[in-house]
Motif scaffolding. Structure first.
Motif, PDB file in Angstrom:
ATOM      1  N   GLU A 120     127.242 148.108 -66.587  1.00 56.45           N
ATOM      2  CA  GLU A 120     126.586 148.867 -65.531  1.00 56.45           C
ATOM      3  C   GLU A 120     125.470 148.045 -64.910  1.00 56.45           C
ATOM      4  O   GLU A 120     125.255 148.066 -63.693  1.00 56.45           O
ATOM      5  N   ALA A 121     124.734 147.290 -65.756  1.00 62.20           N
ATOM      6  CA  ALA A 121     123.655 146.454 -65.235  1.00 62.20           C
ATOM      7  C   ALA A 121     124.207 145.368 -64.317  1.00 62.20           C
ATOM      8  O   ALA A 121     123.638 145.066 -63.266  1.00 62.20           O
ATOM      9  N   GLU A 122     125.346 144.775 -64.702  1.00 59.80           N
ATOM     10  CA  GLU A 122     125.953 143.748 -63.868  1.00 59.80           C
ATOM     11  C   GLU A 122     126.444 144.347 -62.555  1.00 59.80           C
ATOM     12  O   GLU A 122     126.334 143.728 -61.499  1.00 59.80           O
ATOM     13  N   ASP A 123     127.033 145.562 -62.619  1.00 62.93           N
ATOM     14  CA  ASP A 123     127.505 146.208 -61.400  1.00 62.93           C
ATOM     15  C   ASP A 123     126.360 146.503 -60.445  1.00 62.93           C
ATOM     16  O   ASP A 123     126.522 146.466 -59.233  1.00 62.93           O
ATOM     17  N   GLU A 124     125.186 146.803 -61.036  1.00 56.84           N
ATOM     18  CA  GLU A 124     124.025 147.088 -60.202  1.00 56.84           C
ATOM     19  C   GLU A 124     123.399 145.814 -59.640  1.00 56.84           C
ATOM     20  O   GLU A 124     122.469 145.873 -58.838  1.00 56.84           O
ATOM     21  N   GLY A 125     123.883 144.642 -60.095  1.00 55.09           N
ATOM     22  CA  GLY A 125     123.376 143.388 -59.563  1.00 55.09           C
ATOM     23  C   GLY A 125     122.099 142.904 -60.194  1.00 55.09           C
ATOM     24  O   GLY A 125     121.447 142.009 -59.666  1.00 55.09           O
ATOM     25  N   SER A 126     121.707 143.502 -61.332  1.00 60.29           N
ATOM     26  CA  SER A 126     120.458 143.072 -61.956  1.00 60.29           C
ATOM     27  C   SER A 126     120.611 141.700 -62.595  1.00 60.29           C
ATOM     28  O   SER A 126     119.658 140.946 -62.717  1.00 60.29           O
ATOM     29  N   GLY A 127     121.833 141.374 -63.074  1.00 62.62           N
ATOM     30  CA  GLY A 127     122.071 140.068 -63.672  1.00 62.62           C
ATOM     31  C   GLY A 127     121.446 139.897 -65.031  1.00 62.62           C
ATOM     32  O   GLY A 127     121.450 138.808 -65.582  1.00 62.62           O
ATOM     33  N   ASP A 128     120.857 140.939 -65.609  1.00 58.17           N
ATOM     34  CA  ASP A 128     120.209 140.860 -66.920  1.00 58.17           C
ATOM     35  C   ASP A 128     121.002 141.640 -67.943  1.00 58.17           C
ATOM     36  O   ASP A 128     121.606 142.668 -67.634  1.00 58.17           O
ATOM     37  N   ILE A 129     120.954 141.157 -69.177  1.00 52.92           N
ATOM     38  CA  ILE A 129     121.552 141.901 -70.280  1.00 52.92           C
ATOM     39  C   ILE A 129     120.545 142.919 -70.756  1.00 52.92           C
ATOM     40  O   ILE A 129     119.412 142.581 -71.064  1.00 52.92           O
ATOM     41  N   LYS A 130     120.939 144.144 -70.836  1.00 52.17           N
ATOM     42  CA  LYS A 130     119.996 145.168 -71.225  1.00 52.17           C
ATOM     43  C   LYS A 130     119.598 145.021 -72.681  1.00 52.17           C
ATOM     44  O   LYS A 130     120.325 144.470 -73.497  1.00 52.17           O
ATOM     45  N   ALA A 131     118.431 145.561 -72.975  1.00 52.61           N
ATOM     46  CA  ALA A 131     117.846 145.331 -74.296  1.00 52.61           C
ATOM     47  C   ALA A 131     118.647 145.937 -75.416  1.00 52.61           C
ATOM     48  O   ALA A 131     118.516 145.533 -76.551  1.00 52.61           O
ATOM     49  N   VAL A 132     119.492 146.935 -75.102  1.00 50.83           N
ATOM     50  CA  VAL A 132     120.256 147.555 -76.167  1.00 50.83           C
ATOM     51  C   VAL A 132     121.186 146.569 -76.852  1.00 50.83           C
ATOM     52  O   VAL A 132     121.546 146.712 -77.992  1.00 50.83           O
ATOM     53  N   ARG A 133     121.559 145.483 -76.141  1.00 52.80           N
ATOM     54  CA  ARG A 133     122.423 144.459 -76.724  1.00 52.80           C
ATOM     55  C   ARG A 133     121.677 143.635 -77.772  1.00 52.80           C
ATOM     56  O   ARG A 133     122.304 142.926 -78.550  1.00 52.80           O
ATOM     57  N   ARG A 134     120.353 143.692 -77.778  1.00 54.99           N
ATOM     58  CA  ARG A 134     119.590 142.921 -78.746  1.00 54.99           C
ATOM     59  C   ARG A 134     119.532 143.614 -80.090  1.00 54.99           C
ATOM     60  O   ARG A 134     119.018 143.063 -81.046  1.00 54.99           O
ATOM     61  N   GLN A 135     120.018 144.827 -80.171  1.00 43.51           N
ATOM     62  CA  GLN A 135     119.989 145.542 -81.438  1.00 43.51           C
ATOM     63  C   GLN A 135     120.856 144.833 -82.470  1.00 43.51           C
ATOM     64  O   GLN A 135     121.997 144.471 -82.204  1.00 43.51           O
ATOM     65  N   LYS A 136     120.302 144.618 -83.646  1.00 39.33           N
ATOM     66  CA  LYS A 136     121.073 144.034 -84.739  1.00 39.33           C
ATOM     67  C   LYS A 136     121.888 145.133 -85.404  1.00 39.33           C
ATOM     68  O   LYS A 136     121.330 146.148 -85.821  1.00 39.33           O
ATOM     69  N   VAL A 137     123.169 144.914 -85.507  1.00 34.02           N
ATOM     70  CA  VAL A 137     124.055 145.872 -86.159  1.00 34.02           C
ATOM     71  C   VAL A 137     124.743 145.153 -87.310  1.00 34.02           C
ATOM     72  O   VAL A 137     125.461 144.166 -87.093  1.00 34.02           O
ATOM     73  N   ARG A 138     124.517 145.641 -88.527  1.00 33.67           N
ATOM     74  CA  ARG A 138     125.070 145.000 -89.714  1.00 33.67           C
ATOM     75  C   ARG A 138     125.802 146.054 -90.547  1.00 33.67           C
ATOM     76  O   ARG A 138     125.323 147.173 -90.682  1.00 33.67           O
ATOM     77  N   MET A 139     126.932 145.649 -91.104  1.00 36.68           N
ATOM     78  CA  MET A 139     127.705 146.589 -91.914  1.00 36.68           C
ATOM     79  C   MET A 139     128.229 145.907 -93.169  1.00 36.68           C
ATOM     80  O   MET A 139     128.734 144.774 -93.117  1.00 36.68           O
ATOM     81  N   LEU A 140     128.113 146.595 -94.281  1.00 39.20           N
ATOM     82  CA  LEU A 140     128.665 146.161 -95.567  1.00 39.20           C
ATOM     83  C   LEU A 140     129.730 147.163 -95.977  1.00 39.20           C
ATOM     84  O   LEU A 140     129.485 148.367 -96.006  1.00 39.20           O
ATOM     85  N   TRP A 141     130.913 146.641 -96.300  1.00 37.79           N
ATOM     86  CA  TRP A 141     132.019 147.494 -96.728  1.00 37.79           C
ATOM     87  C   TRP A 141     132.483 147.030 -98.096  1.00 37.79           C
ATOM     88  O   TRP A 141     133.025 145.930 -98.239  1.00 37.79           O
ATOM     89  N   VAL A 142     132.275 147.853 -99.108  1.00 33.82           N
ATOM     90  CA  VAL A 142     132.667 147.554-100.480  1.00 33.82           C
ATOM     91  C   VAL A 142     133.978 148.275-100.768  1.00 33.82           C
ATOM     92  O   VAL A 142     134.057 149.505-100.634  1.00 33.82           O
ATOM     93  N   THR A 143     134.993 147.517-101.170  1.00 27.98           N
ATOM     94  CA  THR A 143     136.302 148.098-101.467  1.00 27.98           C
ATOM     95  C   THR A 143     136.644 147.866-102.933  1.00 27.98           C
ATOM     96  O   THR A 143     136.168 146.917-103.559  1.00 27.98           O
TER      97      THR A 143
END
Length: 628
Positions: A512-535
C-alpha cells in the motif's frame, strides 16, 4: 432447599407458646436478611467485571495505538538495515541447542534502573517483582499432579472464593438454634452463582468481548464456579438433613415424620437437582472427559436441562435465577450454535505421514455481503457469524461428521483452525477465498472413527460450528516490536496462523505504501518475528507444508525447528527463548510471547517470561491451551 412453608406451618401449630413464637419470628427475620445479603452478590460481580473490562479496553486501545504508530512511522536508515537483516533469516533444523546468535538472559542488559531516581527505581523493582509473580506458574500439585494456572489467575480465583465465603458467613447467627440459616445460606450462594456458571460455560458470551479472555481462559473460572456450587450443594444437603433430624428443637422435629419429609415434592425436587449437578461435576472431571468424551457430551446437556427443571420446582426464590440461566443456555445453544454459527461444507480427508494424524480441509469463496449489511444489527444477528464468512488466527470450530453414524450427529468436537485466517468484517470482499484446515490426531472414539473413515473415503460432508476464539494474542503480537512464538507438537495449529497474519499483513501494508508513492518500507516490517517449533517425531514436521514455512522465512521469519525429541531429547527451549527476549529488550523493544503446547512447555516458557519481567524487561506472554 427446605421450603419456608414448612416452617410457617410449624409456626401455626406453636403460636400458643410465646417463646416458640419469638423463636420463629427471629428465624424468619434472619432468613429474609440472608436474602438481602446474598442479593448483593451479583452486583459486586458486575462491578468487578466492569473493572476488568475497563482495564482490558485500555490495554486494547494502547495496543492498537502502538500498532498504528509502527505502521505509520517512517523508518530510519538503521531501521532499514535491521529490516533487511531480519528478512535474511533461515530455517534452522536439527539443532539440539539454541543458535549461537541467541544469548542467555543477561540481567545487566535489562534497563530497570536506567535514568531513574532511587525512589522511582525502587518502585520499578517492586512493580516488576509483583508483575513477575502474577505471570509465574507454579509447578503441578504433588501426588495428584494437577496443573495449576498462573499466580494471577489463582489470585483472582481466591478473591472470588473469598467473596463467596464472606457472603455465606456475613451476619450469620453462630448458634445451633439458627443452624437452619447456615444451611439456607449455602443454597442461596448456589442459586446466585447459577447465571454466572451458565454464562461462563456459553460459547457465545459478552464476557469474552468485555474482558478479552478467550473461551479457554474463561473455562477455568467456569470450572471453579461449578466446583464451588457443587460444594455448596453438598453443604446445603447435609446441613438440612442434620437440621431436620438432629439439630432442630424437639418441638419442630416431631412435627414432620421421616417418610413425610423425604416424599415431600420440595425435597424430591431438591434431591433431583442435587444428584444432577453432582453428576455434572463428576462427568466434567478431566480424567472422565479424556476417557469418555462422547459420554461427557451426551450427559452434559441432558443433566443441565434436568437440573434446571428440578431446581425450578424446588423453591420459588430460585425461579428468577433458573429462568435467567435457561435463557442463557437456550440462546447460546439454539440461536447461536444451531443457527447463526452453523455451516455445512464438504471437506477433503488426507492422512499424513505418521499414519495417526490427518487433515480435514475445505475451501470456498467468501460470500458477498447481503444488502442488509448497512443495518447496525446485521453483523450480530446474521449468518455472517459463521465460519463461511472468515475467521481470525487462534480461532477454533466444533466439528460434526454425520456420515460416521447417527450417534455422531449429536457430537461436536473442538479443533483449532490450523490454516491461515482470511480475517473477518466488512473488509472481506466478494470472491476472496478461504482455505480451512483442521489438524486431527487420532486417539479413541470420534477421532479414531474418522481416521478409519478417511482410509476409504477422500471426501466427507461435515458440519462446522464456529468460529470461536479471541484476538488478544494477535493484538498483543502486533503491538510489540519483537514477536516470539513457541509451539509444541500440534500447538503449531495456533502459532502458524499468527505468524502468517503478522508477516503477510506487513507485506500488504508495504505494498500500500508503494502504491501511494511513498517509496518507504513501513515500520511494521521491522518487527522481529521468531518461532520455535518442537516436534516429537520427524514425521510431525509434515503437518505444515515445507513450502509454506519457506515462504514465511522468505518474508522475515526467524524459524527454529530442533531435532525431534524422540531422536535427540528435549531442546533447550528456556535458553533459546530467554536469549530472544534479551535481544528484544536490549534493543528497547516490547517483547510479546505466545506459547501453545503441552503443560510442561507452557509452564517453562511462561516462567522464562516471568524472569524477564522481574528483571525489568517489557515482556508480555499469552498461553494458548485448550482444556476440553
Amino acid at each position: 432447599m427446605q421450603s419456608l412453608s414448612l416452617i410457617l406451618s410449624r409456626f401455626s401449630l406453636s403460636h400458643y407458646d410465646p417463646e416458640k413464637l419469638e423463636y420463629i419470628r427471629k428465624l424468619i427475620l434472619a432468613i429474609f436478611e440472608a436474602r438481602r445479603i446474598v442479593a448483593s452478590y451479583n452486583l459486586v460481580i458486575v462491578v468487578l467485571i466492569l473493572v476488568v473490562a475497563s482495564l482490558h479496553w485500555r490495554r486494547k486501545r494502547n495496543d492498537h495505538w502502538k500498532w498504528r504508530q509502527r505502521v505509520e512511522r517512517q523508518p530510519s536508515a538503521g531501521d532499514a538495515e535491521a529490516s533487511a537483516s531480519s528478512s535474511s533469516s533461515s530455517t534452522i533444523q536439527g539443532s539440539l541447542t539454541p543458535p549461537t546468535t541467541s544469548k542467555p538472559l543477561d540481567m545487566e542488559r535489562l534497563p530497570l534502573l536506567e535514568a531513574k531516581s532511587p525512589r522511582r527505581a525502587a518502585r520499578a523493582r517492586i512493580s516488576s517483582s509483583v508483575s513477575a509473580w502474577l505471570v509465574r506458574q507454579p509447578p503441578p500439585l504433588p501426588f495428584v499432579n494437577r496443573t495449576l494456572p498462573s499466580n494471577g489467575t489463582s489470585l483472582l480465583v481466591i478473591c472470588w472464593l473469598g467473596l463467596n465465603i464472606f457472603i455465606h458467613l456475613f451476619r450469620l447467627p453462630f448458634c445451633w438454634d439458627f443452624f437452619y440459616i447456615f444451611a439456607d445460606r449455602a443454597g442461596l450462594v448456589f442459586i446466585v452463582n447459577l447465571p454466572l456458571l451458565y454464562l461462563l460455560g456459553a460459547k457465545n458470551q459478552p464476557l469474552r468481548w468485555l474482558t478479552g479472555y478467550s473461551y479457554e481462559a474463561l473455562n477455568i473460572f467456569h470450572r471453579r464456579v461449578g466446583e464451588l456450587m457443587c460444594l455448596e450443594a453438598v453443604i446445603h444437603f447435609i446441613s438440612m438433613v442434620l437440621w431436620q433430624f438432629v439439630i432442630a428443637p424437639e418441638w419442630i422435629r416431631v412435627l414432620t415424620k421421616t417418610r413425610e419429609y423425604w416424599v415431600h415434592p420440595i425435597i424430591l425436587c431438591g434431591l433431583g437437582a442435587f444428584v444432577s449437578y453432582e453428576l455434572l461435576y463428576f462427568t466434567s472431571l478431566g480424567s472422565f472427559r479424556q476417557r469418555w468424551y462422547e459420554l461427557f457430551l451426551a450427559t452434559h446437556a441432558f443433566l443441565q436441562a434436568a437440573a434446571l427443571v428440578f431446581l425450578y420446582f424446588h423453591y420459588p426464590i430460585t425461579r428468577l435465577w433458573v429462568l435467567l440461566s435457561l435463557c442463557i443456555f437456550l440462546v447460546d445453544r439454539f440461536m447461536w450454535r444451531f443457527w447463526l454459527k452453523r455451516s455445512h461444507v464438504t471437506a477433503d480427508l488426507s492422512i499424513l505421514e505418521d499414519g495417526e494424524t490427518y487433515l480435514v480441509s475445505a475451501d470456498w469463496g467468501i460470500p458477498p455481503l447481503p444488502p442488509t449489511q448497512s443495518r447496525w444489527w446485521w453483523p450480530t444477528f446474521s449468518k455472517r457469524q459463521s465460519v463461511v464468512y472468515g475467521w481470525e488466527p487462534t480461532d477454533h470450530v466444533f466439528l460434526t461428521v454425520p456420515a460416521l453414524g447417527r450417534s455422531f450427529y449429536l457430537q461436536a468436537h473442538p479443533f483449532t483452525i490450523a490454516s491461515a485466517a482470511p480475517g473477518t468484517g466488512t473488509e472481506l470482499s466478494a470472491g476472496k477465498h478461504a482455505w480451512l484446515s483442521l489438524l486431527v490426531r487420532a486417539h479413541d472414539g470420534f477421532t479414531a472413527e474418522l481416521l478409519r473413515y478417511a482410509e476409504t473415503h477422500a471426501r466427507v460432508p461435515i458440519i462446522l460450528d464456529g468460529p470461536y476464539g479471541s484476538t488478544h494474542a494477535l493484538e498483543m503480537l502486533r503491538a510489540s516490536g519483537c514477536a516470539i512464538l513457541v509451539a509444541g507438537g500440534s500447538g503449531i495449529a495456533v502459532t502458524f496462523p499468527l505468524v502468517w497474519a503478522l508477516l503477510h499483513q506487513a507485506d500488504r501494508q508495504s505494498d500500500e505504501a508503494e502504491d501511494e508513492g511513498s517509496g518507504d518500507i513501513k515500520a511494521v516490517r521491522r518487527q522481529k518475528v521468531r518461532m520455535l517449533w518442537v516436534t516429537h517425531s520427524r514425521s510431525h514436521q509434515s503437518w505444515i507444508p515445507e513450502q509454506q514455512l519457506d515462504e514465511l522465512v522468505a518474508r522475515g521469519l526467524d524459524l527454529v525447528i530442533p531435532q525431534p525429541t524422540a531422536e535427540a531429547g528435549r531442546p533447550d527451549v528456556c535458553g533459546l527463548v530467554s536469549g530472544w527476549i534479551a535481544d528484544g529488550v536490549a534493543d528497547g523493544q516490547e517483547v510479546s510471547v505466545v506459547v501453545s503446547g503441552p503443560d510442561g512447555l507452557n509452564m517453562s516458557v511462561r516462567n522464562v517470561c516471568a524472569d524477564a519481567i522481574g528483571a525489568g524487561g517489557e515482556v508480555r506472554v499469552a498461553v494458548e491451551k485448550f482444556g476440553w
